[in-house]
Design an enzyme around this catalytic site. Structure first.
Site, PDB file in Angstrom:
ATOM      1  NE  ARG A   1      -5.055 -16.823  13.068  1.00 29.75           N
ATOM      2  CZ  ARG A   1      -6.153 -17.565  13.203  1.00 29.75           C
ATOM      3  NH1 ARG A   1      -7.292 -17.156  12.695  1.00 29.75           N
ATOM      4  NH2 ARG A   1      -6.108 -18.727  13.816  1.00 29.75           N
TER       5      ARG A   1
ATOM      6  CE1 TYR B   1       4.492  -0.015  -3.283  1.00 27.96           C
ATOM      7  CE2 TYR B   1       3.359  -2.100  -3.019  1.00 27.96           C
ATOM      8  CZ  TYR B   1       4.454  -1.299  -2.789  1.00 27.96           C
ATOM      9  OH  TYR B   1       5.504  -1.792  -2.068  1.00 27.96           O
TER      10      TYR B   1
ATOM     11  CG  ASP C   1      -2.773   2.610  -1.373  1.00 28.31           C
ATOM     12  OD1 ASP C   1      -2.405   3.436  -0.522  1.00 28.31           O
ATOM     13  OD2 ASP C   1      -2.081   1.651  -1.760  1.00 28.31           O
TER      14      ASP C   1
ATOM     15  CE  LYS D   1       5.748   2.057   1.966  1.00 29.99           C
ATOM     16  NZ  LYS D   1       4.819   1.842   0.842  1.00 29.99           N
TER      17      LYS D   1
HETATM   18  C1  LIG Z   1       4.279   0.687   0.186  1.00 26.65           C
HETATM   19  C2  LIG Z   1       2.935   0.782  -0.452  1.00 26.65           C
HETATM   20  C3  LIG Z   1       2.046  -0.307  -0.441  1.00 26.65           C
HETATM   21  C4  LIG Z   1       2.407  -1.642   0.151  1.00 26.65           C
HETATM   22  O1  LIG Z   1       2.590  -1.554   1.515  1.00 26.65           O
HETATM   23  P1  LIG Z   1       3.532  -2.597   2.335  1.00 26.65           P
HETATM   24  O2  LIG Z   1       3.398  -2.092   3.725  1.00 26.65           O
HETATM   25  O3  LIG Z   1       4.903  -2.489   1.772  1.00 26.65           O
HETATM   26  O4  LIG Z   1       2.952  -3.957   2.130  1.00 26.65           O
HETATM   27  C5  LIG Z   1       0.795  -0.138  -1.012  1.00 26.65           C
HETATM   28  N1  LIG Z   1       0.439   1.038  -1.589  1.00 26.65           N
HETATM   29  C6  LIG Z   1       1.282   2.093  -1.636  1.00 26.65           C
HETATM   30  C7  LIG Z   1       0.830   3.346  -2.295  1.00 26.65           C
HETATM   31  C8  LIG Z   1       2.551   2.004  -1.075  1.00 26.65           C
HETATM   32  O5  LIG Z   1       3.383   3.053  -1.130  1.00 26.65           O
END
Ligand SMILES: *Cc1c(COP(=O)(O)O)cnc(C)c1O
Length: 404
Positions: free
Chosen positions: A64, A117, A189, A214
């Site tokens: 961790r 998001y 993000d 992603k």
């Molecule tokens: C999918 C996504 C998230 C969240 O990510 P997870 O891996 O599903 O927790 C946050 N921001 C954007 C723009 C996303 O597409």
């Protein structure tokens, strides 16, 4: 441990994605870094354990707090985002929540994009409100609105660009100018672009978050997140909200993402090639009412493509000419494209926000957020573009026959 790679400053992103931060295998020399699937690390003696806990000696303690396979991914992502360091998390939301909470306390205020998001919006709007952290949600493309929302308790600006689902884009130079003027931390993000297309640190952004689920991983088999920033900021996050809230990434997932990164630039370029063609095809189609893709001349963010964003990315939104039911009928007619949320995978994924991601909203709330009942989001995959367009075409044709 060989540090041949670490001594070398890789110039290009394509090379960094393969070599930067390599941990390797000093024991046997394997090309692929081993998956250090271990919860804890053995100390030679009590003194060594004491030294590591005191931070007087390097080496690992407990997974961790750090793990070699995870460390490789963190070092590689820092290199790709041109930051000093990175911290890996068990999900994108783990990264968002830990990054924001490490920098906000009761009584603080943040300015956030109104279009975010969904889970990021829920976290700030519901949980942060309960914790006494106030937020103003603004149109992130409107500088005057951002400036008007800033008060003496404002600590940071949090936003995404491009923004789901209509691919509206924030101007990084503008956000940077405002943040500097008011001495605010900027948290972006960068999931939709990946560092291949957009490197926010070049624009002075402080903390860069990805859902590694992603494009970074790219193969649809991991849920993970990462935050890149200065060594000081990342150490702060690791020692507070990562260590103590504990949304850590598993070594196995880190290994898969590091493997995915080796092909990131090749994949993202192909996603863009395919998306540009699919957007052009949809844009001229009689059964399509509107197409939202920054790569199209009529999109409001088109001037940012080739500028802050190298290319327009792999995600497109469009409206079929019809109502809720027509969008559903079109989707159910698809033979190859998968009906699924998420994005950035090899497979073309298509979702209907009104039925899925934005189904908790009323039709009126959806309209206010710019999400029409017939809006469809497509994450264009790596299949041959003619096969993607062929599948869309047969489904759009079926729509027309039924409508006639
Ligand atoms: C999918 C996504 C998230 C969240 O990510 P997870 O891996 O599903 O927790 C946050 N921001 C954007 C723009 C996303 O597409």
């Amino acid at each position: 441990m060989s540090n041949r790679n670490q001594k070398h400053q890789f110039q290009h992103l394509e090379t960094k994605a393969i070599h930067a931060g390599r941990v390797g295998d000093p024991s046997f020399g394997s090309l692929a870094t081993p998956i250090h699937q271990t919860s804890t690390f053995v100390f030679d003696n009590v003194q060594q354990g004491a030294n590591r806990f005191a931070g007087e000696e390097g080496g690992f303690i407990y997974s961790r707090l750090g793990n070699p396979t995870v460390m490789e991914l963190e070092q590689r992502m820092a290199a790709l985002e041109n930051t000093e360091a990175a911290a890996a998390f068990g999900s994108g939301m783990g990264a968002v929540s830990a990054t924001l909470l490490a920098n906000l306390k009761k009584g603080d205020h943040l300015v956030a994009s109104a279009a975010l998001y969904g889970c990021s919006f829920a976290l700030i709007n519901h949980k942060f409100a309960e914790l006494g952290i106030e937020a103003s949600f603004v149109d992130i493309t409107n500088s005057a609105e951002i400036e008007a929302a800033i008060n003496e308790n404002t600590k940071l600006i949090f936003f995404e660009t491009p923004i789901n689902p209509n691919l509206v884009c924030a101007d990084l130079n503008e956000i940077s100018r405002i943040a500097k003027q008011h001495q605010l931390l900027t948290v972006i993000d960068n999931t939709f672009m990946s560092p291949v297309l957009q490197q926010p640190s070049d624009y002075g952004m402080d903390l860069i978050i990805h859902s590694a689920t992603k494009y970074l991983n790219g193969h649809g088999d991991v849920v993970a997140g990462i935050c890149c920033g200065s060594a000081e900021q990342i150490e702060h996050i690791k020692m507070t909200t990562l260590k103590d809230m504990g949304a850590v990434m598993s070594p196995n997932d880190a290994w898969l993402i590091s493997r995915g990164l080796k092909t990131l630039s090749v994949r993202v370029e192909r996603h863009c090639d395919n998306a540009e063609k699919v957007a052009g095809y949809l844009d001229q189609h009689a059964s399509v009412k509107a197409v939202y893709y920054p790569g199209l001349k009529h999109h409001p963010a088109n001037h940012l493509v080739g500028n802050q964003m190298k290319r327009a990315g792999g995600v497109i939104a469009f409206e079929v000419d019809g109502a809720f039911e027509d969008a559903v009928r079109f989707m159910n007619q698809l033979k190859m494209c998968h009906i699924a949320v998420s994005l950035g995978d090899a497979e073309t994924l298509i979702q209907h926000p009104a039925s899925m991601t934005h189904s908790p909203y009323t039709p009126e709330e959806r309209a206010a957020a710019g999400i029409s009942e017939s809006l469809i989001r497509i994450s264009v995959g790596l299949e041959h573009v003619d096969d993607i367009i062929g599948d869309l075409e047969q489904a759009l044709q079926a729509l027309r026959i039924k409508a006639a």
